[in-house]
Design an enzyme around this catalytic site. Structure first.
Site, PDB file in Angstrom:
ATOM      1  N   GLU A  23      31.524  39.946  33.548  1.00  0.00           N
ATOM      2  CA  GLU A  23      30.255  40.031  34.270  1.00  0.00           C
ATOM      3  C   GLU A  23      29.386  38.805  34.017  1.00  0.00           C
ATOM      4  O   GLU A  23      28.704  38.306  34.921  1.00  0.00           O
ATOM      5  CB  GLU A  23      29.522  41.309  33.863  1.00  0.00           C
ATOM      6  CG  GLU A  23      30.254  42.572  34.304  1.00  0.00           C
ATOM      7  CD  GLU A  23      29.609  43.835  33.776  1.00  0.00           C
ATOM      8  OE1 GLU A  23      29.166  44.648  34.596  1.00  0.00           O
ATOM      9  OE2 GLU A  23      29.553  44.002  32.541  1.00  0.00           O
ATOM     10  N   GLU A  45      35.923  49.052  32.047  1.00  0.00           N
ATOM     11  CA  GLU A  45      34.963  50.111  31.728  1.00  0.00           C
ATOM     12  C   GLU A  45      35.435  51.496  32.144  1.00  0.00           C
ATOM     13  O   GLU A  45      35.200  52.480  31.427  1.00  0.00           O
ATOM     14  CB  GLU A  45      33.610  49.796  32.380  1.00  0.00           C
ATOM     15  CG  GLU A  45      32.797  48.720  31.662  1.00  0.00           C
ATOM     16  CD  GLU A  45      33.206  47.308  32.044  1.00  0.00           C
ATOM     17  OE1 GLU A  45      32.564  46.356  31.576  1.00  0.00           O
ATOM     18  OE2 GLU A  45      34.185  47.147  32.818  1.00  0.00           O
TER      19      GLU A  45
END
Length: 269
Positions: free
Chosen positions: A123, A143
């Site tokens: 990210e 995730e």
């Protein structure tokens, strides 16, 4: 109290208009804890405020990892202490606004990706303006396999930067993306052998420094603010950095240097 370099979560130095930012926890693959986020916030504040800085290069210490994202051992301890779990964004948490939410940062940031860029590390790279990757780089958003969500923008940025089906495939399964695949999908600017990584980053940095700093800031702002606008609206939107560039000495210097057959000398004003 003196903080020794080996205790700093982030190493920061500035030289020749370039800010070098290094995530400095190589023993844990540069996992990002709350203290690292606090140190990074001060760094990004300085990058934006210092007009001598024209480009930032972000990387991870060591040869194995850019960063593997959130320090999950720290998160587990926080869960035991009853600290509320995070969701999308980092408002109210240490280090806010983090790079992933600094939507008005006007200086270009290059991600130098060496090894793993996982979870929040992926990210973080996606939030940079350019990504130069080693052929050993590995990207992933795992995730979903951990009962989490990519809350630092991965769920939003990946779907904007690669085809939707490709993004969903990686987001929903956590599967890894090689550097070659990242290049194929246009997610990175260049992939080079690991021993060429520093030289390649330096080449991109030098090219950015040859550009007028106000023009770079004006273009970045216009692109990032207009990317979701209708084209007609983009043309009629006033952009702050463009207004500054238009009235600057550099806007005169560029055409004048071209007419005189010499390299321009940028003042950043």
């Amino acid at each position: 109290m003196t903080v020794h370099a080996d205790e700093q979560r982030v190493l920061y130095r500035k030289k020749d208009h370039v800010a070098h930012v290094t995530l400095n926890r190589p023993a844990v693959l540069n996992a990002m804890d709350l203290r690292m986020h606090e140190e990074l916030a001060a760094v990004w504040d300085d990058v934006e405020a210092d007009d001598e800085v024209r480009v930032a290069v972000l990387t991870g210490a060591g040869e194995r990892s850019f960063t593997v994202g959130q320090d999950l051992k720290e998160r587990a301890r926080l869960d035991e202490q009853g600290v509320p779990r995070s969701t999308f964004g980092s408002r109210g948490q240490p280090g806010w606004p983090r790079l992933t939410e600094r939507f008005t940062l006007s200086k270009p940031v290059i991600a130098r990706v060496n090894g793993y860029a996982l979870g929040g590390g992926f990210e973080l790279a996606l939030a940079c303006d350019l990504i130069i990757a080693s052929d050993q780089a590995v990207f992933a958003l795992p995730e979903a396999r951990l009962g989490l969500v990519p809350g630092a923008g991965g769920a939003f940025r990946l779907a904007r930067q690669v085809p939707l089906k490709v993004a969903l495939g990686h987001l929903l399964t956590g599967r890894r993306m090689s550097a070659a695949d990242a290049l194929r999908w246009g997610m990175v600017n260049e992939v080079v052998p690991h021993d060429r990584l520093d030289a390649c980053v330096a080449e991109w940095t030098e090219e950015l420094l040859r550009s007028a700093p106000l023009a770079v800031r004006a273009i970045k702002e216009a692109v990032m603010r207009s990317v979701d606008m209708p084209l007609e609206a983009a043309f009629s939107t006033p952009f702050g950095w463009e207004q500054r560039r238009r009235g600057s000495e550099d806007a005169i210097e560029g055409p004048r240097a071209f007419a005189q057959g010499r390299e321009p000398v940028w003042q950043g004003r």
